[in-house]
Structures are given as structure tokens and as C-alpha cells.
Design an enzyme around this catalytic site. Structure first.
Site, PDB file in Angstrom:
ATOM      1  N   TYR A 141     -75.156 -23.282  45.097  1.00 11.62           N
ATOM      2  CA  TYR A 141     -76.257 -23.045  46.031  1.00 11.62           C
ATOM      3  C   TYR A 141     -75.815 -22.302  47.295  1.00 11.62           C
ATOM      4  O   TYR A 141     -76.367 -21.247  47.628  1.00 11.62           O
ATOM      5  CB  TYR A 141     -76.917 -24.371  46.414  1.00 11.62           C
ATOM      6  CG  TYR A 141     -78.065 -24.191  47.387  1.00 11.62           C
ATOM      7  CD1 TYR A 141     -79.268 -23.650  46.961  1.00 11.62           C
ATOM      8  CD2 TYR A 141     -77.935 -24.542  48.727  1.00 11.62           C
ATOM      9  CE1 TYR A 141     -80.323 -23.460  47.853  1.00 11.62           C
ATOM     10  CE2 TYR A 141     -78.971 -24.358  49.620  1.00 11.62           C
ATOM     11  CZ  TYR A 141     -80.164 -23.823  49.172  1.00 11.62           C
ATOM     12  OH  TYR A 141     -81.203 -23.625  50.054  1.00 11.62           O
TER      13      TYR A 141
ATOM     14  N   ASP B  89     -92.843 -15.918  37.545  1.00 12.54           N
ATOM     15  CA  ASP B  89     -91.513 -16.455  37.287  1.00 12.54           C
ATOM     16  C   ASP B  89     -90.537 -15.380  37.750  1.00 12.54           C
ATOM     17  O   ASP B  89     -90.429 -14.312  37.134  1.00 12.54           O
ATOM     18  CB  ASP B  89     -91.332 -16.736  35.802  1.00 12.54           C
ATOM     19  CG  ASP B  89     -89.948 -17.263  35.448  1.00 12.54           C
ATOM     20  OD1 ASP B  89     -89.053 -17.242  36.319  1.00 12.54           O
ATOM     21  OD2 ASP B  89     -89.754 -17.687  34.298  1.00 12.54           O
TER      22      ASP B  89
END
Length: 240
Positions: free
Chosen positions: A163, A61
Site C-alpha cells: 500500500y 472498474d
């Protein structure tokens, strides 16, 4: 280091990341499949192995310090690391209009797409420094190009406060790494896969994941006199 080239691809259980892993595996490399989801990760590893690749799972992760540190220890136990492909990424959720922006969406995008890359890169650098031909590939996007975003005639995708700016941020961070690593044999570059059909864009892209993976594979296999601190897609350098 291991005699066999060892690579780690983050976010490699599906889409472009999976195809990057498959492409590097086809070169005879040992490829770590970095992914958070255990079941998806192992399914990807099994599929890669069935195709002849020397693949192994790396629980990872990129937003978690302990997870990243454990991944580095796992790789060291397997012989080290030669190539890191920072592919894991999120959009942060859509829509992303700046006015009334969801600040949590911005944080999600930056945490994974930028801070996650810094976290993983720094954890893996001690291993990469021991490699004969270390390479780092950061997967970016043309939507991170300020030159294209500010070109009225350019195709810049939807308005995006999370983004697209996160990829601009990643581009800037990569330049700083290239400057600091200039006196080493580590080459670090940015690759854009193009508008690829993945779940990141609800499969609206026009390129296949295999096509999207090609730039990462090219940058991962650069010769020693190859570029560093560059931003590329299949057609060549991308304006900043």
C-alpha cells in the site's frame, strides 16, 4: 461541454469517495458516482439525490479497460467532464511485511492505486481538455511520503510493502502528468485525507470521511492560477 460543472469520483459509493461526491454535489455540480458494485452505486446515487445533489451512476472498474472506456462514453453523452477525482484504492491485504511478501498483494495495490489511475486519467483526458477549468485530484496518503517514511521520528504507519509504496508510485506518476500537462489549463494534484475511519483501515482512523474529503474538494475547486503537481493535506504541502 455542459453548462453545469461535471465531476467523476471513482470509488464513490462509500467512505471518503462518497463524501467527496456529496461535497461537490453541494456546490451545484453534476457528480458521477463511479463504482464497481451496481447495488452499492445506485444506493449511493439515491442517497445523494435525496440530499439534493445532481448525482448519477457510472459503472466503473478502474482495473478494466472496457469498463473505463464505457465510463468515458457515458460521460461524453452527459456533456463531458470538468473534474476527475481518482479516489478508488485498495490496501492489497494485510499484513505487508517485505520479507516473505505476498506478491499478489503488491500487484493488487499497484493495479488499482497506480495503473488504475493512469487508465482512468488517460481515458478522461480528451473530455477534460475541452473543459474551461479542468482539474484532476489523485487521492494519495502521507504514508507515500519517502521523507516521512525515512524519518526515524516520523509516524509512518505499519510496515507496508504494497500500500505505502503504491502511493509513493502514484505520487511520482502524478508529477510526470503535471510536467506533461504544464502547457495546458489542467491542474493535477495529490490530496491526502489523513487517517480517516473507513473500511480500508477497519474504521480505526480518527477523522471522519467528511473531514477526509475536504482536501479533494479544495483541490477540485482550485482557481486557474492554483498549484499543479503538488502534494497536500489540510495543513498544506506534504514533503515528498
Amino acid at each position: 461541454m455542459s453548462e453545469r460543472t461535471i465531476a467523476l469520483v471513482t470509488g464513490a459509493n462509500k467512505g471518503i469517495g462518497y463524501e467527496i461526491a456529496a461535497g461537490l454535489g453541494a456546490l451545484g455540480w453534476s457528480v458521477g458516482v463511479g463504482a464497481r458494485d451496481g447495488q452499492r452505486r445506485e444506493t449511493a446515487v439515491e442517497k445523494l439525490r435525496a440530499g439534493g445533489a445532481d448525482a448519477f451512476g457510472v459503472p466503473l472498474d478502474v482495473t478494466d479497460d472496457a469498463s473505463v472506456a464505457a465510463a468515458a462514453r457515458l460521460l461524453e453523452g452527459r456533456g463531458g467532464l470538468d473534474v476527475l477525482v481518482n479516489n478508488a484504492g485498495v490496501t492489497g491485504g494485510m499484513p505487508q511485511d517485505p520479507i516473505g511478501a505476498d506478491l499478489d498483494a503488491v500487484r493488487r495495490a499497484v493495479e488499482t492505486n497506480v495503473i488504475g489511475v493512469i487508465r482512468v486519467t488517460n481515458a478522461m483526458l480528451p473530455l477534460l481538455r475541452r473543459s474551461a477549468a479542468p482539474r484532476i485530484v489523485n487521492m494519495s496518503s502521507t504514508v507515500g511520503s519517502l521523507a516521512r517514511q525515512t524519518d526515524p521520528a516520523g509516524e509512518t504507519g505499519p510496515i507496508s510493502v504494497a500500500y505505502s509504496p503504491s502511493k509513493t508510485f502514484l505520487n511520482a506518476v502524478t508529477v510526470q502528468y503535471a510536467k506533461q500537462l504544464a502547457d495546458t489549463n489542467i491542474l493535477i494534484n495529490l490530496g491526502c485525507p489523513g487517517f480517516t475511519a473507513t473500511d480500508l483501515n477497519n474504521f480505526r482512523g480518527v477523522r471522519t470521511p467528511q473531514q477526509g474529503a475536504a482536501i479533494a474538494i479544495r483541490l477540485a475547486t482550485l482557481p486557474g492560477d492554483g498549484p499543479t503537481g503538488g502534494f497536500f493535506d489540510d495543513a498544506g504541502p506534504i514533503p515528498w
